[in-house]
Design an enzyme around this catalytic site. Structure first.
Site, PDB file in Angstrom:
ATOM      1  N   GLU A 151      -5.739  -4.667  10.633  1.00  0.00           N
ATOM      2  CA  GLU A 151      -4.718  -3.650  10.801  1.00  0.00           C
ATOM      3  C   GLU A 151      -4.977  -2.861  12.085  1.00  0.00           C
ATOM      4  O   GLU A 151      -5.746  -1.882  12.067  1.00  0.00           O
ATOM      5  CB  GLU A 151      -4.741  -2.675   9.620  1.00  0.00           C
ATOM      6  CG  GLU A 151      -4.382  -3.290   8.303  1.00  0.00           C
ATOM      7  CD  GLU A 151      -3.712  -2.271   7.391  1.00  0.00           C
ATOM      8  OE1 GLU A 151      -2.586  -2.514   6.972  1.00  0.00           O
ATOM      9  OE2 GLU A 151      -4.314  -1.217   7.129  1.00  0.00           O
ATOM     10  N   GLU A 187      -6.902   5.042   7.727  1.00  0.00           N
ATOM     11  CA  GLU A 187      -6.680   6.460   7.395  1.00  0.00           C
ATOM     12  C   GLU A 187      -7.905   7.047   6.706  1.00  0.00           C
ATOM     13  O   GLU A 187      -8.235   8.217   6.890  1.00  0.00           O
ATOM     14  CB  GLU A 187      -5.415   6.590   6.527  1.00  0.00           C
ATOM     15  CG  GLU A 187      -4.163   6.383   7.371  1.00  0.00           C
ATOM     16  CD  GLU A 187      -2.990   5.765   6.626  1.00  0.00           C
ATOM     17  OE1 GLU A 187      -2.966   5.797   5.387  1.00  0.00           O
ATOM     18  OE2 GLU A 187      -2.088   5.241   7.319  1.00  0.00           O
ATOM     19  N   GLY A 216       2.820  -1.149   4.386  1.00  0.00           N
ATOM     20  CA  GLY A 216       2.858   0.274   4.066  1.00  0.00           C
ATOM     21  C   GLY A 216       4.294   0.739   3.876  1.00  0.00           C
ATOM     22  O   GLY A 216       4.896   0.551   2.821  1.00  0.00           O
ATOM     23  N   GLY A 217       4.856   1.319   4.926  1.00  0.00           N
ATOM     24  CA  GLY A 217       6.200   1.916   4.860  1.00  0.00           C
ATOM     25  C   GLY A 217       7.245   1.037   4.177  1.00  0.00           C
ATOM     26  O   GLY A 217       8.007   1.514   3.324  1.00  0.00           O
ATOM     27  N   ASN A 230       0.862  -1.190   0.000  1.00  0.00           N
ATOM     28  CA  ASN A 230       0.000   0.000   0.000  1.00  0.00           C
ATOM     29  C   ASN A 230       0.896   1.238   0.000  1.00  0.00           C
ATOM     30  O   ASN A 230       1.467   1.598   1.016  1.00  0.00           O
ATOM     31  CB  ASN A 230      -0.889  -0.040   1.254  1.00  0.00           C
ATOM     32  CG  ASN A 230      -1.720   1.222   1.414  1.00  0.00           C
ATOM     33  OD1 ASN A 230      -1.812   2.041   0.493  1.00  0.00           O
ATOM     34  ND2 ASN A 230      -2.334   1.380   2.583  1.00  0.00           N
ATOM     35  N   TRP A 231       0.994   1.870  -1.156  1.00  0.00           N
ATOM     36  CA  TRP A 231       1.922   3.003  -1.286  1.00  0.00           C
ATOM     37  C   TRP A 231       1.401   4.261  -0.596  1.00  0.00           C
ATOM     38  O   TRP A 231       2.121   5.216  -0.423  1.00  0.00           O
ATOM     39  CB  TRP A 231       2.147   3.336  -2.765  1.00  0.00           C
ATOM     40  CG  TRP A 231       2.822   2.276  -3.575  1.00  0.00           C
ATOM     41  CD1 TRP A 231       2.983   0.949  -3.250  1.00  0.00           C
ATOM     42  CD2 TRP A 231       3.427   2.441  -4.861  1.00  0.00           C
ATOM     43  NE1 TRP A 231       3.645   0.296  -4.260  1.00  0.00           N
ATOM     44  CE2 TRP A 231       3.924   1.195  -5.264  1.00  0.00           C
ATOM     45  CE3 TRP A 231       3.580   3.540  -5.712  1.00  0.00           C
ATOM     46  CZ2 TRP A 231       4.583   1.010  -6.485  1.00  0.00           C
ATOM     47  CZ3 TRP A 231       4.226   3.356  -6.932  1.00  0.00           C
ATOM     48  CH2 TRP A 231       4.725   2.097  -7.301  1.00  0.00           C
ATOM     49  N   LYS A 232       0.129   4.278  -0.278  1.00  0.00           N
ATOM     50  CA  LYS A 232      -0.514   5.492   0.273  1.00  0.00           C
ATOM     51  C   LYS A 232      -0.244   6.666  -0.678  1.00  0.00           C
ATOM     52  O   LYS A 232      -0.216   6.459  -1.883  1.00  0.00           O
ATOM     53  CB  LYS A 232      -0.029   5.742   1.696  1.00  0.00           C
ATOM     54  CG  LYS A 232      -0.175   4.484   2.568  1.00  0.00           C
ATOM     55  CD  LYS A 232      -0.012   4.716   4.026  1.00  0.00           C
ATOM     56  CE  LYS A 232      -0.202   3.397   4.766  1.00  0.00           C
ATOM     57  NZ  LYS A 232      -0.152   3.539   6.210  1.00  0.00           N
ATOM     58  N   GLY A 252       2.299   2.361  10.831  1.00  0.00           N
ATOM     59  CA  GLY A 252       3.285   3.435  10.708  1.00  0.00           C
ATOM     60  C   GLY A 252       4.009   3.770  11.997  1.00  0.00           C
ATOM     61  O   GLY A 252       4.648   4.823  12.096  1.00  0.00           O
ATOM     62  N   SER A 293       3.105  -2.047  10.376  1.00  0.00           N
ATOM     63  CA  SER A 293       4.548  -2.157  10.634  1.00  0.00           C
ATOM     64  C   SER A 293       5.135  -3.519  10.271  1.00  0.00           C
ATOM     65  O   SER A 293       6.000  -4.042  10.974  1.00  0.00           O
ATOM     66  CB  SER A 293       4.865  -1.778  12.089  1.00  0.00           C
ATOM     67  OG  SER A 293       4.543  -0.415  12.314  1.00  0.00           O
ATOM     68  N   HIS A 328      -9.605   1.557   4.760  1.00  0.00           N
ATOM     69  CA  HIS A 328      -8.344   1.695   5.494  1.00  0.00           C
ATOM     70  C   HIS A 328      -8.555   2.653   6.666  1.00  0.00           C
ATOM     71  O   HIS A 328      -9.338   3.596   6.554  1.00  0.00           O
ATOM     72  CB  HIS A 328      -7.259   2.224   4.545  1.00  0.00           C
ATOM     73  CG  HIS A 328      -5.896   2.183   5.159  1.00  0.00           C
ATOM     74  ND1 HIS A 328      -5.458   3.153   6.032  1.00  0.00           N
ATOM     75  CD2 HIS A 328      -4.900   1.280   5.061  1.00  0.00           C
ATOM     76  CE1 HIS A 328      -4.233   2.842   6.426  1.00  0.00           C
ATOM     77  NE2 HIS A 328      -3.869   1.706   5.859  1.00  0.00           N
TER      78      HIS A 328
END
Ligand code: PGA
Length: 257
Positions: A169, A99, A236-237, A9-11, A175, A215, A97
């Site tokens: 999640e 966010e 993600g990251g 997930n590049w966001k 993150g 994470s 998600h």
């Protein structure tokens, strides 16, 4: 259970040109297609076309969007529909998600409509659920996750459920560098499976994938996937760097025999 699913997930990261460079760097790390996992990239809408072109026509790496609108078309300035995503080669779409829920006010009702729209347009939903830190500390993890599942899935048939991936999640793990332990993730994954058996069928639970996100790194992926209850990861990251994302994919490939 099918192959483990690893989704990056590049966001809101990478322009279309950066995305093309990333895909080339990623592909160099896979001299041959991985066959024991399903690998999917979820770039921003603006980079979908460039990622698709960089991957090439029949790539083993799949494409996902990070969101969609529930209507197919119309006066919805700034929104993107299921048919638009299908036409760009997306096979999956991330829905709900945390966010989107916390920063953009998405409610269960919206998420339910998005799941329905994805199913209608042949996109496989990756439905995100998870509790906040205060909810966990208040002992509400199970009830929060169940309510989110109920809100999003109550009109879904057992047949449709087979195409859905649930991403657990925990919000406190996203993150933060503080992933859930395998035990914590497994406990919630099992409660998700119990919810599915109770509301659909035993057969449904064997087809739905439950993946973990929050994470995930090259260091903790093996331990997470060592459990039968964890069918993959939403990253993600650690997916933004070709080296670390490729390492996660290779570890997942070798952990699934
Ligand atoms: P993270 O993000 O891996 O950076 O924690 C995961 C996600 O939000 O899907």
């Amino acid at each position: 259970m099918g192959k483990p699913l690893i989704v990056g997930n590049w966001k809101m990261h990478k322009t279309a040109s950066e995305a093309a460079t990333f895909v080339q760097a990623l592909q160099q790390r896979f001299p041959a297609a991985l066959t024991r996992i399903e690998l999917v990239l979820a770039p921003p809408f603006t980079a979908l076309e460039s990622v698709r072109t960089a991957l090439g026509p029949s790539s083993w790496i799949g494409l996902a969007a990070q969101n969609l609108h529930w209507e197919s078309q119309g006066a919805f300035t700034g929104e993107i529909s299921g048919p638009m995503l299908r036409d760009l080669g997306c096979r999956h779409v991330i829905i709900g998600h945390s966010e989107r829920r916390t920063l953009f006010g998405e409610r269960d009702r919206d998420i339910q409509k998005k799941v329905r729209a994805a199913l209608t347009h042949g996109l496989r939903p990756i439905l995100c659920v998870g509790e906040s830190l205060s909810e966990r500390e208040g002992g509400q993890t199970g009830s929060v996750v169940t309510a989110q599942l109920h809100g999003a899935l109550r009109h879904v048939t057992a047949e449709e459920l087979a195409t859905i991936t649930i991403a657990y999640e925990p919000v406190w793990a996203i993150g933060t560098g503080r992933a859930a332990t395998t035990e914590q993730a497994v406990e919630v994954h099992q409660s998700i499976r119990t919810y599915i058996v109770t509301n659909w069928t035993q057969a449904a639970v064997s087809t739905v994938r439950v993946i973990y996100g929050g994470s995930v790194t090259p260091q903790n992926i093996a331990s997470l996937l060592a459990s039968d209850a964890i069918d993959g990861a939403l990253v993600g990251g650690a997916c933004l760097d070709p080296e670390s994302f490729a390492t996660i994919a290779h570890v997942a490939e070798s952990s699934h025999t």
